[in-house]
Design an enzyme around this catalytic site. Sequence first.
Site, PDB file in Angstrom:
ATOM      1  N   GLY B  43      37.794  40.721  36.568  1.00 31.10           N
ATOM      2  CA  GLY B  43      37.089  41.970  36.282  1.00 31.10           C
ATOM      3  C   GLY B  43      35.948  42.087  37.267  1.00 31.10           C
ATOM      4  CB  THR B  44      35.171  44.211  39.806  1.00 28.01           C
ATOM      5  OG1 THR B  44      35.883  45.300  39.248  1.00 28.01           O
ATOM      6  CG2 THR B  44      36.127  43.355  40.571  1.00 28.01           C
ATOM      7  CB  THR B  45      31.141  46.618  39.735  1.00 32.81           C
ATOM      8  OG1 THR B  45      31.851  46.268  40.913  1.00 32.81           O
ATOM      9  CG2 THR B  45      29.684  46.799  40.036  1.00 32.81           C
ATOM     10  CB  ALA B 218      37.753  44.287  43.447  1.00 31.13           C
TER      11      ALA B 218
END
Lengths: 225, 266
Positions: B43-45, B218
């Site tokens: 998972g990213t930001t 991403a």
Amino acid sequence: MNMPFYVAPEQLMKDRADFAQKGIARGRSLVAVEYDAGVLLCAENPSRNLRKVSEIYDRMAFAGVGRYNEYDQLRIAGIRHADMKGFTYSRDDVDAQALANQYAQMLGQIFTHETKPLEVEILVVAVGFDTDGDRMFHIRYDGSVTDENGFAALGGSAEAIRDRLETTHTADADMAASLNVAVKALSGDDRVLTPNEIEVAVLERLDGGRCFRRFENGEIADLLA
Amino acid sequence: MTLPTFNPSDDPGPSFSGLLDRLGHNRMFENAENENSLEITHGTTVVAAKFADGVIIAGDRRATSGNLISHRNMQKVFEADKWSGVAIAGAAGPAIEMVKLFQLQLQHYEKVEGHALSLEGKANQLSQMLRNHLPAAMAGMVVVPLFAGFDRRRGFGRLFAYDVTGGRYEEEDFVASGSGSLFARTVIKMGYKATNDHDTAVDLMIKALFTAADDDSATGGPDSMRGIYPIVASITSDGYTELDESDIANRFERVLAEFAEGGSQS
């Protein structure tokens, strides 16, 4: 060699039951009543810290009378059971009946095998998505379970309270009316209970999340006014 | 499932993870080794910033496995309890498991003790969970959460950032975590004021997430085709509230129009 005196099992059980009943009768009582948007629990309890009524899970509550340390142990065991079950399976799989059975097993086991039975009576309440889903399991010191319908009373004067509720309780009353009925049933005709002397919580019939809500003194006074 | 009871000397008290240990439940990822460098879903930001009434916490919805998008509607921002929220970046599986355990831990404590943990107590709990997770992090399953909440005793919002070792850092203004955090953080930095009102603070987060999505492959941007938008929540003296999806969609539309007017951003 000393021979132990023979005591008939009937006598043994009766002595234990008498002992437990005496302990429970010393404490104050509590009631649970269904109202139009859930289940209301009301206990005669002058303490704001030593609770008789508490939350077990999203849709489940616990109420106990008798010896505080004993029913508090049961309360915590119930929370652990429910949280463990919800963690292992799903929140939807935590149900009141399984918990009531576990309590019954434990109380029954202690009643017959330990030196002293627990001097407690407990109630496991669950609120359904509609009234058909509501559950009230009344578990006594010896592990016997009763499935109560509409309302339940626990404690020393439970018989008298139940008789009063029989005539006054209606499941479609609103919260304030139900609380008044519950308090009248607890107090009887010859005394008045003030908001400081009672503990009130509800299981609201919500669509999800935590349904348990506890009322503070001010809110209780407003509802009773 | 039986009723768990313990001797007083062995009682886990109000700790749910203590209970799990006593009952012999194997904790996941304890002796993790990732020698084959398996492709792990990430998972990213996620971002969080203070504003006048409390804290805003937000995160995009994309999860990736290497160069592939594995989920478009992953939830990375969660209500921890009524007064706090947690957002996660990193290996998705362990992160979601950690959030689930964290939520339970807070609720379990509250039910057993009859009152909730202090905000700092909650932040420390998360720290301990990260420390326990360190062996798995060493094997590549890094989880880096953000924790935000309203401190009811002190009457203001607070923010906490973490590192993989469980190090806990209280942030005074704003923080970002995950692959697109560099871009998001810069955008927040440009518009941040401690006195920002709710709307300004939310729009700032939206801009930050949009910029992160614009420059980091991403990070997922607003997806109007599928109706998937980042999750934004505010935590104030009224508790944790997630913003409506339609509200967020409108805000994105406005922000995009603003950007377009100012010439395309390269």
